[in-house]
Design an enzyme around this catalytic site. Structure first.
Site, PDB file in Angstrom:
ATOM      1  N   ALA A 195       1.942  -4.331  -3.599  1.00 13.69           N
ATOM      2  CA  ALA A 195       2.869  -3.294  -3.557  1.00 13.69           C
ATOM      3  C   ALA A 195       3.705  -3.363  -2.501  1.00 13.69           C
ATOM      4  O   ALA A 195       3.513  -4.098  -1.501  1.00 13.69           O
ATOM      5  CB  ALA A 195       1.862  -1.995  -3.189  1.00 13.69           C
ATOM      6  N   ASP A 196       4.890  -2.815  -2.578  1.00 11.94           N
ATOM      7  CA  ASP A 196       6.018  -2.621  -1.535  1.00 11.94           C
ATOM      8  C   ASP A 196       6.690  -1.221  -1.478  1.00 11.94           C
ATOM      9  O   ASP A 196       7.037  -0.616  -2.445  1.00 11.94           O
ATOM     10  CB  ASP A 196       7.132  -3.652  -1.665  1.00 11.94           C
ATOM     11  CG  ASP A 196       7.736  -3.788  -0.391  1.00 11.94           C
ATOM     12  OD1 ASP A 196       7.333  -4.308   0.683  1.00 11.94           O
ATOM     13  OD2 ASP A 196       9.020  -3.475  -0.438  1.00 11.94           O
ATOM     14  N   THR A 197       6.676  -0.737  -0.340  1.00 15.50           N
ATOM     15  CA  THR A 197       7.191   0.424  -0.189  1.00 15.50           C
ATOM     16  C   THR A 197       8.531   0.651   0.890  1.00 15.50           C
ATOM     17  O   THR A 197       8.607   0.157   1.902  1.00 15.50           O
ATOM     18  CB  THR A 197       6.354   1.484   0.561  1.00 15.50           C
ATOM     19  OG1 THR A 197       5.003   1.663  -0.299  1.00 15.50           O
ATOM     20  CG2 THR A 197       6.607   2.914   0.797  1.00 15.50           C
ATOM     21  N   GLY A 200       6.914   0.093  -5.192  1.00 14.74           N
ATOM     22  CA  GLY A 200       6.681  -0.825  -6.359  1.00 14.74           C
ATOM     23  C   GLY A 200       5.554  -1.364  -6.330  1.00 14.74           C
ATOM     24  O   GLY A 200       4.923  -1.653  -5.448  1.00 14.74           O
TER      25      GLY A 200
END
Lengths: 185, 185
Positions: free
Chosen positions: B65-67, B102
Site C-alpha cells: 500500500a502507499d498513501t 493505492g
C-alpha cells in the site's frame, strides 16, 4: 481543578488519553439509558444527568456523554442479547444511519451542552461476517450493536462527519471547550 | 499460503491485526516513494512495486500500500523535517484535502490493484496546537505530516469516506479481496 470522565466506556477512556492530560474516571449512577426517546434532546439530557451524578467537589470539571444510533426513526441503544444484536446488524446492513452523541461538560458554575451527528454507511453484511462478529462479543454494551473500531471496521463502508463521535464522543469538540476554558495544557 | 504485509508502518500492522488472521511483515526495499507524481495511478504502481519487492515464494499472498495527501494539486508525502511538517499543517488548516491510498494484493498467479479516496476537512489550527503536535513527533514518517489517530484527532473536523484509508489503508476493501479469494477465516 480535577478533570473527570463520567463514563466507564473503555473507548471513551482511551479517547481521553489522546488529550495527554490527567483525568479521573467515575461511573455514573442511577442513570436510565433506555429513557432516550427524542433525539438529539434526550442524549444531551442523559449526558447532563451522567455528568451531574458524579459531581463531588467545586473543583471538578466533568465530562458526560451518551450515544445512540438512529435508523428509520428507530433508536438503537445497547442490544439486550446476541439475538437482539443480530437483528440490529441486519437492520443496519447496506444502509446509512445516524450516530448522535450528546455531550455535557460542567464546572462548578457553568454547563456546556451540545450534540454531534455522524452519518455511517454500513456495507452489505454476509451471514459469515455477522456470525464472526457476534462470536467475538464486540457488540456488547455498544449502541447499535457495533463498534467502528477493531473488527467492526469491516462492517462500515464510509462515514460523513467526525469518526470519533462514532467511537465514543466528538473528541475535538470536547477539546475545544477545555482549551477555551483554559483546562487543556 | 502465507499472508504477508509489505510495510513497516505501525498503523498498517495494527490494522492487519483487526482481521484476526496470521500474517508476516516484510519491509519493501529499493522503492522510491518520492516518485509519486500522478495520482492515483502512481500510488497504485508504488503499492505494486512494494508488494513485488518482498515476494519470495509461490505460496505468498502479499499486500502492499502507499498513501499520499493531495491539496491544490500538490502532493504531500512524508515531511523532510519539522519545518516542512509545520508548512504542511498550516497548508491543510481549515480546508478540505484528499487522501489517496493505492493497494496491491498479489498471489503467485494473480494481482489485484485499486485505490481509495477519502476527503478530510482540517479544523482551523491554532499555533498552540500546531506547536504541541509537532513536539510530540507524531508527524514523522506520515504523508501530509499528520496521523488521524491519537493527538491527530484534534486536527480533523470531519471526513467523508473510509476512515481507515486515512489511518493506513482501506481495511474493508482489502478484507473483501481476501474473503473472496478464500484467504480470510
Amino acid at each position: 481543578m480535577k478533570l473527570v470522565l463520567a463514563s466507564s466506556s473503555p473507548r471513551r477512556i482511551e479517547l481521553m488519553r489522546f488529550l495527554k492530560v490527567k483525568f479521573e474516571v467515575r461511573i455514573p449512577l442511577n442513570v436510565n439509558e433506555s429513557k432516550v426517546r427524542k433525539v438529539p434532546e434526550d442524549v444531551e439530557e442523559l449526558a447532563y444527568m451522567k455528568a451531574r451524578s458524579v459531581m463531588k467537589s467545586v473543583d471538578d470539571v466533568i465530562i458526560g456523554a451518551d450515544t445512540v444510533v438512529v435508523i428509520d426513526g428507530e433508536i438503537l441503544g445497547k442490544p439486550r442479547d446476541e439475538m437482539d444484536a443480530r437483528r440490529m446488524l441486519y437492520k443496519l446492513s447496506d444502509r446509512w444511519h445516524e450516530v448522535y452523541t450528546g455531550v455535557c461538560i460542567m464546572g462548578n458554575e457553568w454547563v456546556e451542552r451540545f450534540n454531534v451527528r455522524t452519518s455511517v454507511k454500513f456495507a452489505e453484511l454476509s451471514e459469515k461476517l455477522v456470525d464472526f462478529y457476534l462470536k467475538t462479543g464486540e457488540y456488547r454494551d455498544k449502541a447499535g450493536a457495533y463498534g467502528i473500531q477493531e473488527l467492526g471496521a469491516l462492517l462500515v463502508e464510509r462515514i460523513e462527519g467526525d469518526f470519533y463521535n462514532v467511537v465514543g464522543f466528538p473528541l475535538r469538540r470536547i477539546w475545544e471547550v477545555l482549551e477555551r476554558r483554559g483546562i487543556w495544557a
